[in-house]
Design a protein around this motif. Structure first.
Motif, PDB file in Angstrom:
ATOM      1  N   UNK A   1       0.689  -1.262   0.059  1.00  0.00           N
ATOM      2  CA  UNK A   1       0.053  -0.100   0.109  1.00  0.00           C
ATOM      3  C   UNK A   1       0.902   1.357   0.111  1.00  0.00           C
ATOM      4  N   UNK A   2       1.928   1.383   0.829  1.00  0.00           N
ATOM      5  CA  UNK A   2       2.742   2.331   0.957  1.00  0.00           C
ATOM      6  C   UNK A   2       3.581   2.563  -0.553  1.00  0.00           C
ATOM      7  N   UNK A   3       3.823   1.771  -1.174  1.00  0.00           N
ATOM      8  CA  UNK A   3       4.521   1.924  -2.420  1.00  0.00           C
ATOM      9  C   UNK A   3       3.508   2.335  -3.272  1.00  0.00           C
ATOM     10  N   UNK A   4       2.152   1.780  -3.461  1.00  0.00           N
ATOM     11  CA  UNK A   4       1.346   2.030  -4.330  1.00  0.00           C
ATOM     12  C   UNK A   4       0.810   3.546  -4.134  1.00  0.00           C
ATOM     13  N   UNK A   5       0.795   4.123  -3.045  1.00  0.00           N
ATOM     14  CA  UNK A   5       0.512   5.587  -2.805  1.00  0.00           C
ATOM     15  C   UNK A   5       1.372   6.268  -3.183  1.00  0.00           C
ATOM     16  N   UNK A   6       2.772   5.941  -2.904  1.00  0.00           N
ATOM     17  CA  UNK A   6       3.825   6.700  -3.513  1.00  0.00           C
ATOM     18  C   UNK A   6       4.095   6.842  -4.903  1.00  0.00           C
ATOM     19  N   UNK A   7       3.565   5.962  -5.533  1.00  0.00           N
ATOM     20  CA  UNK A   7       3.550   5.861  -7.073  1.00  0.00           C
ATOM     21  C   UNK A   7       3.005   7.021  -7.694  1.00  0.00           C
ATOM     22  N   UNK A   8       2.055   7.703  -6.898  1.00  0.00           N
ATOM     23  CA  UNK A   8       1.440   9.058  -7.380  1.00  0.00           C
ATOM     24  C   UNK A   8       2.124  10.191  -7.153  1.00  0.00           C
ATOM     25  N   UNK A   9       2.119  11.212  -8.168  1.00  0.00           N
ATOM     26  CA  UNK A   9       2.578  12.393  -7.843  1.00  0.00           C
ATOM     27  C   UNK A   9       2.163  13.280  -7.141  1.00  0.00           C
TER      28      UNK A   9
ATOM     29  N   UNK B   1       4.050   5.813   7.132  1.00  0.00           N
ATOM     30  CA  UNK B   1       3.009   6.455   6.448  1.00  0.00           C
ATOM     31  C   UNK B   1       3.151   7.114   4.940  1.00  0.00           C
ATOM     32  N   UNK B   2       2.303   6.989   4.242  1.00  0.00           N
ATOM     33  CA  UNK B   2       2.766   7.496   2.878  1.00  0.00           C
ATOM     34  C   UNK B   2       2.173   8.919   2.698  1.00  0.00           C
ATOM     35  N   UNK B   3       1.354   9.423   3.505  1.00  0.00           N
ATOM     36  CA  UNK B   3       0.360  10.684   3.544  1.00  0.00           C
ATOM     37  C   UNK B   3       1.063  12.006   4.236  1.00  0.00           C
ATOM     38  N   UNK B   4       1.984  11.651   5.143  1.00  0.00           N
ATOM     39  CA  UNK B   4       2.924  12.929   5.735  1.00  0.00           C
ATOM     40  C   UNK B   4       1.589  13.908   6.302  1.00  0.00           C
TER      41      UNK B   4
ATOM     42  N   UNK C   1       1.427  16.294  -3.884  1.00  0.00           N
ATOM     43  CA  UNK C   1       1.125  16.448  -2.326  1.00  0.00           C
ATOM     44  C   UNK C   1      -0.136  15.218  -2.204  1.00  0.00           C
ATOM     45  N   UNK C   2       0.451  14.176  -1.543  1.00  0.00           N
ATOM     46  CA  UNK C   2      -0.815  13.076  -1.281  1.00  0.00           C
ATOM     47  C   UNK C   2      -1.355  13.235   0.045  1.00  0.00           C
ATOM     48  N   UNK C   3      -2.951  13.559  -0.021  1.00  0.00           N
ATOM     49  CA  UNK C   3      -3.849  13.837   0.828  1.00  0.00           C
ATOM     50  C   UNK C   3      -4.743  12.614   1.278  1.00  0.00           C
ATOM     51  N   UNK C   4      -4.833  12.323   2.603  1.00  0.00           N
ATOM     52  CA  UNK C   4      -5.623  11.257   2.862  1.00  0.00           C
ATOM     53  C   UNK C   4      -7.053  11.817   3.149  1.00  0.00           C
ATOM     54  N   UNK C   5      -7.993  11.400   2.794  1.00  0.00           N
ATOM     55  CA  UNK C   5      -9.453  11.554   2.641  1.00  0.00           C
ATOM     56  C   UNK C   5     -10.327  10.707   3.225  1.00  0.00           C
ATOM     57  N   UNK C   6     -10.959  11.154   4.120  1.00  0.00           N
ATOM     58  CA  UNK C   6     -12.145  10.239   4.928  1.00  0.00           C
ATOM     59  C   UNK C   6     -13.111  10.736   5.640  1.00  0.00           C
ATOM     60  N   UNK C   7     -14.046  10.015   6.241  1.00  0.00           N
ATOM     61  CA  UNK C   7     -15.160  10.439   6.917  1.00  0.00           C
ATOM     62  C   UNK C   7     -15.557   9.810   8.301  1.00  0.00           C
TER      63      UNK C   7
END
Length: 227
Positions: free
Chosen positions: A125-133, A161-164, A135-141
């Motif tokens: 999961x970490x590698x997959x998220x980091x494959x996107x260019x 975590x890959x979302x910083x 600023x990575x943002x975690x969205x939840x509810x």
């Protein structure tokens, strides 16, 4: 001579949902994680094998924040069977419609029913998220619930975590924007923001529904089918 200001890349948003065996985050609280990248619709899903998930559920039965009673409710029966008894139901139809990258496919092969994984595959999961260019943002509810549990799952395997710490809370945004109480149900949200999960309380299906709501708020077009 004025130097041109560096252009900032657009954020990359990930809708995240988890299913857990207790409300408080621990190293053994998360049994499945679903993640959807909003712009492309690509997704990632990892779950414990049903035997391990059921062992975790039963081990939490005596804790005051155990989810045992919640999973025993009639309306949660289908999702509980899929997670804790190994029923496959129709969850893999999503994969047939939206095939993702090889890391995701390898993960799926390792997390199905009796072939499942005894740990969540968060390194994939970490590698997959980091494959996107971007600023990575975690969205939840709400973000406070899902972030805490996902962070605990990563920490249990000593993986960053890959979302910083970039988060977007969809519930808070909707309540603030439409002057709704924070305790409101989703039935009280505006119609264009109410997207029902095709399989309630399944982390991937719930993340797919959340992604649709978040796209409306962020003015991100619905993606074409992932190829």
């Amino acid at each position: 001579m004025n130097k041109e200001e560096p252009q900032m890349s657009e954020p990359t948003y990930f809708a995240v949902d988890v299913e857990t065996v207790r409300t408080a985050p621990t190293s053994h609280s998360v049994v499945s994680i679903g993640v959807v990248e909003l712009a492309t619709g690509k997704w990632f899903y990892t779950a414990l094998d049903s035997r391990t998930a059921n062992n975790w559920l039963q081990s939490e039965a005596s804790n005051k924040d155990s989810a045992c009673d919640w999973w025993a409710r009639d309306e949660n029966e289908a999702a509980a069977r899929e997670l804790f008894q190994g029923d496959q139901l129709n969850r893999w139809e999503v994969g047939a419609e939206h095939p993702s990258d090889t890391a995701t496919l390898a993960m799926l092969m390792g997390s199905r029913g009796d072939q499942g994984s005894v740990t969540l595959l968060v390194s994939y999961l970490q590698a997959w998220v980091r494959s996107f260019s971007g600023e990575r943002v975690f969205v939840a509810a709400p973000a406070s619930f899902d972030w805490g549990h996902v962070a605990a799952a990563f920490a249990a395997q000593d993986i960053p975590m890959p979302w910083s710490h970039r988060t977007l809370d969809v519930r808070s945004w909707i309540c603030a924007k439409y002057d709704l109480p924070i305790t409101c149900s989703r039935d009280e949200w505006p119609a264009e923001l109410r997207h029902e999960s095709e399989f309630a309380h399944h982390a991937l299906y719930d993340a797919l529904a959340l992604a649709k709501t978040a796209r409306v708020l962020l003015d991100i077009p619905e993606p074409e089918a992932v190829s």
